[in-house]
Design a protein around this motif. Structure first.
Motif, short mmCIF file in Angstrom:
data_model
loop_
_atom_site.label_atom_id
_atom_site.label_comp_id
_atom_site.label_asym_id
_atom_site.label_seq_id
_atom_site.Cartn_x
_atom_site.Cartn_y
_atom_site.Cartn_z
N GLY A 1 0.55 -1.21 0.00
CA GLY A 1 0.09 -0.06 0.06
C GLY A 1 0.78 1.06 -0.04
N CYS A 2 0.28 2.27 -0.40
CA CYS A 2 0.73 3.53 -0.47
C CYS A 2 0.02 4.79 -0.19
N VAL A 3 0.33 5.66 0.81
CA VAL A 3 -0.49 6.70 0.99
C VAL A 3 -0.09 7.60 0.32
N THR A 4 -1.29 8.51 -0.48
CA THR A 4 -1.06 9.57 -1.25
C THR A 4 -1.83 10.84 -0.94
N ALA A 5 -1.52 11.78 -1.22
CA ALA A 5 -1.98 13.17 -0.83
C ALA A 5 -3.32 13.32 -1.48
N CYS A 6 -3.79 12.74 -2.48
CA CYS A 6 -5.18 12.98 -3.20
C CYS A 6 -5.18 11.94 -4.06
N THR A 7 -6.61 11.86 -4.70
CA THR A 7 -6.84 10.94 -5.72
C THR A 7 -6.11 10.98 -6.91
N ALA A 8 -5.73 12.25 -7.54
CA ALA A 8 -4.83 12.68 -8.65
C ALA A 8 -3.58 12.00 -8.52
N ALA A 9 -2.86 12.04 -7.26
CA ALA A 9 -1.64 11.50 -6.85
C ALA A 9 -1.66 10.11 -6.92
N GLY A 10 -2.88 9.25 -6.35
CA GLY A 10 -2.73 7.87 -6.52
C GLY A 10 -2.92 7.40 -7.69
N ILE A 11 -3.71 8.13 -8.61
CA ILE A 11 -3.78 7.50 -10.11
C ILE A 11 -2.44 7.79 -10.66
N THR A 12 -1.91 8.76 -10.47
CA THR A 12 -0.55 9.41 -11.07
C THR A 12 0.65 8.22 -10.58
N LEU A 13 0.55 7.95 -9.57
CA LEU A 13 1.77 6.96 -9.03
C LEU A 13 1.37 5.40 -9.39
N GLY A 14 -0.03 5.40 -9.55
CA GLY A 14 -0.28 3.92 -10.00
C GLY A 14 -0.02 3.68 -11.36
N VAL A 15 -0.36 4.76 -12.23
CA VAL A 15 0.05 4.52 -13.47
C VAL A 15 1.57 4.18 -13.72
N ALA A 16 2.38 5.17 -12.79
CA ALA A 16 3.78 5.42 -12.86
C ALA A 16 4.34 3.84 -12.57
N ALA A 17 3.47 3.30 -11.78
CA ALA A 17 3.89 1.87 -11.18
C ALA A 17 3.61 0.95 -12.07
N CYS A 18 2.77 0.94 -12.83
CA CYS A 18 2.36 0.05 -14.12
C CYS A 18 3.71 0.19 -15.05
N MET A 19 3.96 1.35 -15.28
CA MET A 19 4.98 1.63 -16.42
C MET A 19 6.16 1.51 -16.04
N THR A 20 6.66 1.35 -14.79
CA THR A 20 8.18 0.80 -14.48
C THR A 20 8.42 -0.22 -13.84
N GLY A 21 7.23 -0.92 -13.05
CA GLY A 21 7.46 -2.14 -12.34
C GLY A 21 8.55 -1.94 -11.16
N ASN A 22 9.47 -2.70 -11.21
CA ASN A 22 10.55 -2.81 -9.94
C ASN A 22 11.73 -2.37 -10.71
N ASP A 23 11.52 -1.54 -11.57
CA ASP A 23 12.90 -1.12 -12.35
C ASP A 23 13.08 0.32 -11.88
N LEU A 24 14.21 0.35 -10.89
CA LEU A 24 14.50 1.77 -10.38
C LEU A 24 14.94 2.65 -11.63
N ALA A 25 15.55 2.26 -12.63
CA ALA A 25 16.36 3.12 -13.65
C ALA A 25 14.99 3.73 -14.59
N LYS A 26 13.83 3.31 -14.57
CA LYS A 26 12.82 3.59 -14.97
C LYS A 26 12.12 4.73 -14.36
N VAL A 27 12.14 4.31 -13.18
CA VAL A 27 11.36 5.26 -12.20
C VAL A 27 12.08 6.58 -12.28
N HIS A 28 13.53 6.50 -12.22
CA HIS A 28 14.36 7.86 -12.29
C HIS A 28 14.30 8.44 -13.78
#
Length: 140
Positions: A65-92
């Motif tokens: 789980g991850c606490v976010t500041a708002c719905t928009a942040a949750g959606i954005t982080l969820g999309v980013a997580a799906c894009m990057t998976g566990n690849d820290l280089a992609k996160v950066h």
């Protein structure tokens, strides 16, 4: 103290539920007490987020789980997580999404505005929404 008078605010009847643009939600007394207690201390935010994530996962049965500041942040982080998976280089690498999945499928009826367009929350990490051809089902 009457905050409405003090800061010249309008009184609102919320008929929508939890809405960020209406200051979120009224919380249970035990949550207010925990928040009040937390304001007396400093925390290492990574540790606090990890602890909150464990509570969210245990409560929901989710992997994490991850606490976010708002719905928009949750959606954005969820999309980013799906894009990057566990690849820290992609996160950066974000918001440069080169080499990552390129579309987010969303039903047309879910393209709503909840204070800002949901499609904007999808675009923030570097993606574009793709509306499905199917119309959403409506109750009633």
């Amino acid at each position: 103290m009457d905050l409405f008078e003090r800061y010249q605010l309008r009184r609102v009847i919320n008929a929508c539920g939890k809405m960020t643009h209406l200051a979120g939600a009224i919380v249970l007394p035990e949550i207010a007490a925990a928040a009040t207690e937390s304001l007396k201390h400093f925390f290492v935010l990574d540790e606090l987020q990890a602890a909150a994530g464990r509570v969210i996962a245990a409560s929901t049965g989710a992997e994490s789980g991850c606490v976010t500041a708002c719905t928009a942040a949750g959606i954005t982080l969820g999309v980013a997580a799906c894009m990057t998976g566990n690849d820290l280089a992609k996160v950066h690498q974000l918001p440069d999404a080169t080499g990552m999945p390129s579309r987010v499928l969303i039903q047309k009826g879910h393209c709503i505005d909840y204070g800002n367009p949901i499609t904007q929350s999808i675009r923030w990490p570097g993606r574009r929404p793709s509306r499905s051809a199917r119309q959403p089902l409506h109750a009633g």
